[in-house]
Design a protein around this motif. Structure first.
Motif, mmCIF file in Angstrom:
data_model
loop_
_atom_site.group_PDB
_atom_site.id
_atom_site.type_symbol
_atom_site.label_atom_id
_atom_site.label_comp_id
_atom_site.label_asym_id
_atom_site.label_seq_id
_atom_site.Cartn_x
_atom_site.Cartn_y
_atom_site.Cartn_z
ATOM 1 N N LEU A 67 0.802 -1.229 0.000
ATOM 2 C CA LEU A 67 0.000 0.000 0.000
ATOM 3 C C LEU A 67 0.831 1.274 0.000
ATOM 4 C CD1 LEU A 67 -2.610 -1.040 2.728
ATOM 5 C CD2 LEU A 67 -3.145 -0.547 0.338
ATOM 6 N N ILE A 68 1.963 1.224 0.666
ATOM 7 C CA ILE A 68 2.701 2.466 0.935
ATOM 8 C C ILE A 68 3.936 2.588 0.040
ATOM 9 C CG2 ILE A 68 3.872 3.800 2.784
ATOM 10 C CD1 ILE A 68 0.809 3.498 3.184
ATOM 11 N N GLY A 69 3.850 3.498 -0.927
ATOM 12 C CA GLY A 69 5.013 3.829 -1.741
ATOM 13 C C GLY A 69 5.730 5.020 -1.113
ATOM 14 N N LYS A 70 6.789 5.506 -1.769
ATOM 15 C CA LYS A 70 7.606 6.526 -1.096
ATOM 16 C C LYS A 70 6.868 7.841 -0.847
ATOM 17 C CE LYS A 70 10.434 8.142 -5.067
ATOM 18 N NZ LYS A 70 9.329 8.845 -5.663
ATOM 19 N N ASP A 71 5.828 8.118 -1.633
ATOM 20 C CA ASP A 71 5.078 9.368 -1.424
ATOM 21 C C ASP A 71 3.794 9.177 -0.615
ATOM 22 O OD1 ASP A 71 6.944 10.775 -2.923
ATOM 23 O OD2 ASP A 71 5.979 10.148 -4.805
ATOM 24 N N ASP A 72 3.552 7.960 -0.155
ATOM 25 C CA ASP A 72 2.324 7.696 0.614
ATOM 26 C C ASP A 72 2.588 7.785 2.114
ATOM 27 O OD1 ASP A 72 0.769 7.039 -1.713
ATOM 28 O OD2 ASP A 72 1.831 5.113 -1.779
ATOM 29 N N ALA A 120 -3.938 10.521 5.037
ATOM 30 C CA ALA A 120 -3.042 9.353 5.039
ATOM 31 C C ALA A 120 -3.660 8.305 4.131
ATOM 32 C CB ALA A 120 -2.905 8.792 6.445
ATOM 33 N N LYS A 121 -2.813 7.526 3.457
ATOM 34 C CA LYS A 121 -3.356 6.478 2.594
ATOM 35 C C LYS A 121 -3.878 5.302 3.430
ATOM 36 C CE LYS A 121 -2.531 3.564 -1.381
ATOM 37 N NZ LYS A 121 -1.583 3.077 -2.372
ATOM 38 N N ALA A 150 -9.147 6.220 4.680
ATOM 39 C CA ALA A 150 -7.846 5.518 4.770
ATOM 40 C C ALA A 150 -8.073 4.003 4.777
ATOM 41 C CB ALA A 150 -7.123 5.932 6.043
ATOM 42 N N VAL A 151 -7.150 3.291 4.164
ATOM 43 C CA VAL A 151 -7.207 1.823 4.197
ATOM 44 C C VAL A 151 -6.835 1.388 5.621
ATOM 45 C CG1 VAL A 151 -6.256 -0.305 3.231
ATOM 46 C CG2 VAL A 151 -6.549 1.693 1.755
ATOM 47 N N PHE A 152 -7.628 0.474 6.178
ATOM 48 C CA PHE A 152 -7.465 0.102 7.585
ATOM 49 C C PHE A 152 -6.781 -1.271 7.695
ATOM 50 C CE2 PHE A 152 -9.964 -1.007 11.693
ATOM 51 C CZ PHE A 152 -8.935 -0.534 12.485
ATOM 52 N N ILE A 153 -5.566 -1.257 8.238
ATOM 53 C CA ILE A 153 -4.785 -2.498 8.396
ATOM 54 C C ILE A 153 -4.783 -2.881 9.875
ATOM 55 C CG2 ILE A 153 -2.516 -3.587 8.074
ATOM 56 C CD1 ILE A 153 -1.761 -1.216 6.236
ATOM 57 N N VAL A 154 -5.164 -4.116 10.170
ATOM 58 C CA VAL A 154 -5.138 -4.545 11.574
ATOM 59 C C VAL A 154 -4.362 -5.859 11.723
ATOM 60 C CG1 VAL A 154 -6.477 -5.114 13.633
ATOM 61 C CG2 VAL A 154 -7.374 -3.443 12.003
ATOM 62 N N ALA A 201 -6.243 -0.325 -3.801
ATOM 63 C CA ALA A 201 -5.193 0.590 -3.304
ATOM 64 C C ALA A 201 -3.807 -0.057 -3.293
ATOM 65 C CB ALA A 201 -5.556 1.051 -1.895
ATOM 66 N N LEU A 202 -3.753 -1.369 -3.610
ATOM 67 C CA LEU A 202 -2.453 -2.081 -3.569
ATOM 68 C C LEU A 202 -1.673 -1.783 -4.846
ATOM 69 C CD1 LEU A 202 -3.509 -5.643 -2.329
ATOM 70 C CD2 LEU A 202 -1.880 -4.157 -1.181
ATOM 71 N N ASN A 203 -1.063 -0.621 -4.892
ATOM 72 C CA ASN A 203 -0.391 -0.246 -6.138
ATOM 73 C C ASN A 203 1.005 0.313 -5.918
ATOM 74 O OD1 ASN A 203 -1.054 2.058 -4.915
ATOM 75 N ND2 ASN A 203 -2.462 2.842 -6.462
ATOM 76 N N ALA A 204 1.544 0.092 -4.713
ATOM 77 C CA ALA A 204 2.879 0.650 -4.450
ATOM 78 C C ALA A 204 3.912 -0.076 -5.319
ATOM 79 C CB ALA A 204 3.215 0.508 -2.973
ATOM 80 N N LYS A 205 4.739 0.732 -6.008
ATOM 81 C CA LYS A 205 5.760 0.122 -6.882
ATOM 82 C C LYS A 205 6.789 -0.639 -6.049
ATOM 83 C CE LYS A 205 5.244 2.812 -11.033
ATOM 84 N NZ LYS A 205 4.093 3.600 -10.596
ATOM 85 N N SER A 206 6.880 -0.249 -4.771
ATOM 86 C CA SER A 206 7.884 -0.877 -3.907
ATOM 87 C C SER A 206 7.387 -2.180 -3.282
ATOM 88 C CB SER A 206 8.267 0.101 -2.796
ATOM 89 O OG SER A 206 7.088 0.599 -2.190
ATOM 90 N N ALA A 207 6.158 -2.632 -3.654
ATOM 91 C CA ALA A 207 5.636 -3.873 -3.055
ATOM 92 C C ALA A 207 6.644 -4.999 -3.216
ATOM 93 C CB ALA A 207 4.318 -4.260 -3.735
ATOM 94 N N GLY A 208 6.725 -5.827 -2.189
ATOM 95 C CA GLY A 208 7.663 -6.950 -2.257
ATOM 96 C C GLY A 208 7.284 -7.893 -3.385
#
Ligand code: PLP
Length: 373
Positions: A67-72, A120-121, A150-154, A201-208
């Motif tokens: 979810l979190i790229g460098k600008d998120d 916040a994303k 915001a996307v809620f991660i628990v 929302a899962l579009n971070a280029k840095s995703a593993g």
């Protein structure tokens, strides 16, 4: 009696001894589908389920990394070791607004709202903070996340299947558990539920690469259902057996049983004059999967846990800054009344031996009243 890895039933261990099969076979697909169907019930969700080979932290990493790229921006709300792990993971990928409360102290929800107002994303929190024995307000934070988009991660790693956890009702977009906790199987699987909102929302280029949730969900939707890479097949055998075992007991019945066991631990602690470590309020409560208590006056961690270990009962200590100050008793999975009573008897004996009983009440008696009213 530690809060994971927990005891594993013989039938689950035996399931792992089955001969190996191909992870691209129909036979594997049937097992995988069966697990995902039962997991939806376990998570109380209609969302999609991914099963990753790795420990619980891999699920946290997959969620944040996807979810979190460098600008998120990720807001993390923390009051213990595992919440702080979300902050550390977030810092690897993008920007983090850390809302760090003292370990074991409840969240201040007005500060959470303020942080979300800034934009916040995603927001991440731990439901059952294992390091301090506190259940945090997922429902309330879910409402705030929804209000602010915001996307809620628990992290429900030590919670789902032990404490009440309502993925869909609370608006949890990504919920995570680990196999070695309430599922009562060996460590090695991270299980993640993902909402449609989270998928888009899962579009971070840095995703593993290995932990890419989109890739996992895509493979799972194939026929036969698969994982993108070779999974720990034996652990899938164990997962299927552990889920059937829990379903036979009833997911709610298991949760109720675990609540009773934790109630017995708390009753014994109160009778023995032992203080609980976490502070609770109207939004936060004591955990039913792990009870965190201060080391009683007149005792040391070494005398308490060391003494118990000599009698065959292993409980956990504190981590990091609270190492030596607290001890923790886990009650999850297939842990029984007899296991809890043996633990409490041993605790009381050790305290008596060290002259640390500050009250005359018997912990064992108080616990028995909870278990057999
Ligand atoms: N989050 C919580 C709440 C936990 O209790 C744990 C482990 O105890 C973790 C995360 C880390 O999980 P793992 O050690 O399986 O990576």
């Amino acid at each position: 009696m530690i809060p994971g890895p927990v005891m594993v039933a013989p039938r689950v261990l035996q399931a792992m001894a089955r001969p190996m099969i191909s992870h691209r076979s129909g036979e594997f697909g049937i097992i995988f589908d069966d697990c995902r169907t039962l997991l939806k019930e376990f998570f109380e969700t209609k969302n999609q389920i991914a099963i990753l080979t790795g420990s619980g932290t891999l699920g946290m990493d997959a969620a944040v990394g996807g979810l979190i790229g460098k600008d998120d921006t990720l807001v993390t709300v923390t009051n213990g070791k595992f919440g702080e792990r979300f902050t550390e993971i977030g810092e690897r990928y993008g920007k983090v607004v850390p809302l760090a409360f003292d370990w074991g102290k409840p969240f201040d929800l007005s500060r959470v709202e303020e942080a979300l107002e800034a934009g916040a994303k995603a927001i991440a929190m731990v439901h059952n903070e294992t390091s301090v024995g506190l259940v945090n307000p997922a429902k309330e934070i879910g409402n705030l996340a929804k209000k602010h988009g915001a996307v809620f991660i628990v992290d429900g790693i030590s919670s789902i299947g032990g404490n009440e956890f309502k993925t869909d009702e609370w608006g949890v977009d990504i919920a995570i558990t680990g196999s070695q906790k309430c599922l009562a199987m060996p460590p090695g699987l991270a299980i993640v539920s993902v909402s449609d909102k989270a998928i888009s929302a899962l579009n971070a280029k840095s995703a593993g690469y290995y932990s890419d949730l989109k890739a996992h969900l895509k493979s799972a939707s194939k026929s036969p259902a698969q994982t993108p890479f070779t999974p720990a097949v034996s652990l899938f055998f164990a997962l299927q057996e552990a889920l059937h075992m829990a379903a036979e007991e009833g997911f709610v019945a298991r949760r109720d049983r675990v609540a009773k066991l934790a109630g017995a631990v708390r009753a014994a602690a109160s009778a023995l004059g032992i203080e609980f470590f976490p502070e609770i309020n109207e939004h936060s409560g004591y955990s039913n999967t792990v009870t965190a208590m201060k080391i009683p006056k007149g005792m040391t961690d070494d005398k308490l846990r060391g003494g118990m270990k000599k009698q065959g009962v292993v409980v956990s200590g504190g981590q990091e800054t609270i190492k030596g100050k607290i001890f923790r008793i886990g009650t999850m999975g297939v842990c029984s009344e007899a296991d809890v009573m043996k633990t409490l008897e041993t605790l009381e004996q050790i305290m008596a031996k060290e002259g640390a009983l500050s009250k005359t009440g018997s912990g064992v008696e108080a616990a028995s009243k909870v278990l057999r009213p």
